[in-house]
Write a protein that holds these residues in place. Sequence first.
Motif, PDB file in Angstrom:
ATOM      1  N   ASP A   1       0.820  -1.218   0.000  1.00 10.90           N
ATOM      2  CA  ASP A   1       0.000   0.000   0.000  1.00 10.90           C
ATOM      3  C   ASP A   1       0.856   1.271   0.000  1.00 10.90           C
ATOM      4  O   ASP A   1       0.468   2.297  -0.577  1.00 10.90           O
ATOM      5  N   LEU A   2       2.022   1.215   0.664  1.00 12.48           N
ATOM      6  CA  LEU A   2       2.870   2.398   0.792  1.00 12.48           C
ATOM      7  C   LEU A   2       3.688   2.694  -0.470  1.00 12.48           C
ATOM      8  O   LEU A   2       4.270   3.769  -0.581  1.00 12.48           O
ATOM      9  N   GLY A   3       3.762   1.745  -1.375  1.00 10.28           N
ATOM     10  CA  GLY A   3       4.428   2.010  -2.633  1.00 10.28           C
ATOM     11  C   GLY A   3       5.830   1.460  -2.790  1.00 10.28           C
ATOM     12  O   GLY A   3       6.552   1.864  -3.709  1.00 10.28           O
ATOM     13  N   PHE A   4       6.247   0.530  -1.925  1.00 11.40           N
ATOM     14  CA  PHE A   4       7.530  -0.132  -2.151  1.00 11.40           C
ATOM     15  C   PHE A   4       7.440  -0.983  -3.413  1.00 11.40           C
ATOM     16  O   PHE A   4       6.378  -1.509  -3.755  1.00 11.40           O
ATOM     17  N   ALA A   5       8.561  -1.107  -4.111  1.00 11.60           N
ATOM     18  CA  ALA A   5       8.545  -1.757  -5.418  1.00 11.60           C
ATOM     19  C   ALA A   5       8.525  -3.281  -5.333  1.00 11.60           C
ATOM     20  O   ALA A   5       7.925  -3.933  -6.202  1.00 11.60           O
ATOM     21  N   ALA A   6       9.168  -3.853  -4.321  1.00 12.29           N
ATOM     22  CA  ALA A   6       9.327  -5.308  -4.314  1.00 12.29           C
ATOM     23  C   ALA A   6       9.514  -5.836  -2.904  1.00 12.29           C
ATOM     24  O   ALA A   6      10.029  -5.141  -2.025  1.00 12.29           O
ATOM     25  N   LEU A   7       9.099  -7.060  -2.714  1.00 10.17           N
ATOM     26  CA  LEU A   7       9.438  -7.864  -1.544  1.00 10.17           C
ATOM     27  C   LEU A   7      10.376  -8.969  -2.005  1.00 10.17           C
ATOM     28  O   LEU A   7      10.086  -9.670  -2.983  1.00 10.17           O
ATOM     29  N   TRP A   8      11.499  -9.111  -1.310  1.00 15.57           N
ATOM     30  CA  TRP A   8      12.510 -10.104  -1.688  1.00 15.57           C
ATOM     31  C   TRP A   8      12.603 -11.170  -0.604  1.00 15.57           C
ATOM     32  O   TRP A   8      12.701 -10.855   0.579  1.00 15.57           O
ATOM     33  N   LEU A   9      12.618 -12.433  -1.017  1.00 12.08           N
ATOM     34  CA  LEU A   9      12.606 -13.569  -0.094  1.00 12.08           C
ATOM     35  C   LEU A   9      13.884 -14.372  -0.271  1.00 12.08           C
ATOM     36  O   LEU A   9      14.245 -14.758  -1.389  1.00 12.08           O
ATOM     37  N   ARG A  10      14.555 -14.643   0.843  1.00 15.35           N
ATOM     38  CA  ARG A  10      15.789 -15.422   0.791  1.00 15.35           C
ATOM     39  C   ARG A  10      15.499 -16.924   0.875  1.00 15.35           C
ATOM     40  O   ARG A  10      14.473 -17.337   1.406  1.00 15.35           O
ATOM     41  N   ASP A  11      16.416 -17.686   0.344  1.00 15.57           N
ATOM     42  CA  ASP A  11      16.303 -19.144   0.323  1.00 15.57           C
ATOM     43  C   ASP A  11      17.298 -19.714   1.327  1.00 15.57           C
ATOM     44  O   ASP A  11      18.491 -19.788   1.058  1.00 15.57           O
ATOM     45  N   VAL A  12      16.800 -20.103   2.501  1.00 12.74           N
ATOM     46  CA  VAL A  12      17.656 -20.659   3.555  1.00 12.74           C
ATOM     47  C   VAL A  12      17.061 -21.997   3.982  1.00 12.74           C
ATOM     48  O   VAL A  12      16.178 -22.052   4.835  1.00 12.74           O
ATOM     49  N   PRO A  13      17.510 -23.105   3.395  1.00 12.45           N
ATOM     50  CA  PRO A  13      16.887 -24.400   3.691  1.00 12.45           C
ATOM     51  C   PRO A  13      17.047 -24.855   5.140  1.00 12.45           C
ATOM     52  O   PRO A  13      16.123 -25.417   5.725  1.00 12.45           O
ATOM     53  N   LEU A  14      18.229 -24.613   5.738  1.00 12.92           N
ATOM     54  CA  LEU A  14      18.539 -25.186   7.043  1.00 12.92           C
ATOM     55  C   LEU A  14      19.079 -24.120   7.991  1.00 12.92           C
ATOM     56  O   LEU A  14      19.735 -23.168   7.565  1.00 12.92           O
ATOM     57  N   ARG A  15      18.815 -24.323   9.256  1.00  9.59           N
ATOM     58  CA  ARG A  15      19.359 -23.416  10.274  1.00  9.59           C
ATOM     59  C   ARG A  15      20.790 -23.798  10.610  1.00  9.59           C
ATOM     60  O   ARG A  15      21.062 -24.933  11.020  1.00  9.59           O
ATOM     61  N   ASP A  16      21.691 -22.859  10.450  1.00 10.03           N
ATOM     62  CA  ASP A  16      23.085 -23.030  10.828  1.00 10.03           C
ATOM     63  C   ASP A  16      23.381 -22.007  11.928  1.00 10.03           C
ATOM     64  O   ASP A  16      23.564 -20.825  11.652  1.00 10.03           O
ATOM     65  N   PRO A  17      23.414 -22.445  13.210  1.00  7.04           N
ATOM     66  CA  PRO A  17      23.643 -21.486  14.298  1.00  7.04           C
ATOM     67  C   PRO A  17      24.930 -20.699  14.144  1.00  7.04           C
ATOM     68  O   PRO A  17      25.021 -19.555  14.601  1.00  7.04           O
ATOM     69  N   ALA A  18      25.925 -21.282  13.477  1.00  5.64           N
ATOM     70  CA  ALA A  18      27.193 -20.580  13.292  1.00  5.64           C
ATOM     71  C   ALA A  18      27.042 -19.400  12.338  1.00  5.64           C
ATOM     72  O   ALA A  18      27.801 -18.428  12.411  1.00  5.64           O
ATOM     73  N   PHE A  19      26.058 -19.479  11.436  1.00  8.17           N
ATOM     74  CA  PHE A  19      25.833 -18.387  10.485  1.00  8.17           C
ATOM     75  C   PHE A  19      25.025 -17.269  11.121  1.00  8.17           C
ATOM     76  O   PHE A  19      25.269 -16.096  10.884  1.00  8.17           O
ATOM     77  N   GLY A  20      24.004 -17.626  11.889  1.00  9.24           N
ATOM     78  CA  GLY A  20      23.299 -16.632  12.682  1.00  9.24           C
ATOM     79  C   GLY A  20      22.093 -15.978  12.068  1.00  9.24           C
ATOM     80  O   GLY A  20      21.688 -14.901  12.527  1.00  9.24           O
ATOM     81  N   ASP A  21      21.477 -16.602  11.049  1.00 10.82           N
ATOM     82  CA  ASP A  21      20.277 -15.989  10.471  1.00 10.82           C
ATOM     83  C   ASP A  21      19.514 -17.042   9.670  1.00 10.82           C
ATOM     84  O   ASP A  21      20.049 -17.628   8.732  1.00 10.82           O
ATOM     85  N   VAL A  22      18.244 -17.267  10.031  1.00 12.48           N
ATOM     86  CA  VAL A  22      17.431 -18.246   9.296  1.00 12.48           C
ATOM     87  C   VAL A  22      16.463 -17.560   8.338  1.00 12.48           C
ATOM     88  O   VAL A  22      15.614 -18.211   7.745  1.00 12.48           O
TER      89      VAL A  22
END
Length: 319
Positions: A56-77
């Motif tokens: 509604d506010l007019g942002f152009a896109a929503l982007w979705l990341r592909d993260v199959p598995l949780r890796d605690p050492a990486f720090g982001d799911v």
Amino acid sequence: MLEKREPPYGLAESVFARVFVPEKLTFGLLTPLEGYPLSDTPTMAEHTELAALADDLGFAALWLRDVPLRDPAFGDVAQIYDVMVYATWLAAATRSIAIGTAGVVLPLREPIAVAKQALSVDQLSQGRFMLGVSTGDRPSEYPAFGIDFDKRESRFRDAHAVIRSVSNGSFPVHKSTHFGMLDGTLDLVPKAFHTRLPMIAVGRCGQEITWLAEHMDGWIWHQSNPEQLSSVISYWQSACGPATFKPYGYGTFFELDRDPNAPIRWGRGLRGGRNALISLWQRQRDQGVSHIALNMRVSHRPVKESIQEFAEYVLPLFA
């Protein structure tokens, strides 16, 4: 000059041409739409409502990341949910905003299945889908899939060729090295809502920039050193050639300061008040940046508050 360039063949009428416009700068949001600086896992609270608000506010896109598995050492799911399932959910919850992947980790996925999923989302969203592809950023995932990390570059090229073959043509004949063979007796349905499906490189994908320029419709990289950005864009545009407009954009961690006059603070992402950011982005637009994907993962400020301010004071200056 950028104004003389045209979008890649078949994309002039697609959502691609709304998100990426010569000599313009648009803004997208990376999911999840919340800050979680002290955790590797978001709450996903009100994520559907926030996606609809961004639309509604007019942002152009929503982007979705592909993260199959949780890796605690990486720090982001990331957004937790499967990238294609979530893309379909958000497409149903929004009206006009583009839905893109940033990006599907091609070496870990079967390319015909990726094409089927992407084209299905594209049809169901009435042409609002863009397939961003990558080789991922987590080597730890590759052994879990039984795939050699050192072969990711060639698997990426191979998967890309399969997706192009089955999505752009009917009853294709194609033989791949890492995947299967098509002998012209089978066809993939559906096809793209418009002439063809946009494919965008997210990161370097283990490839030379010249290969990306030849085979991809655009390139979204990470936040570059601002002193080197102009030369990066010039090299990219030169590799793409003078006739075709293939956009350059970047993704970055982002936090909008409540003080509109706060200076930019560089580091893990981009932080600052809106006035300094506006000046930065006007310069970067003039340098040739076409799109910026903002990742609120590091933000301590509520995302709803940030995107409302952003839409009121920033988006109108770049419309």
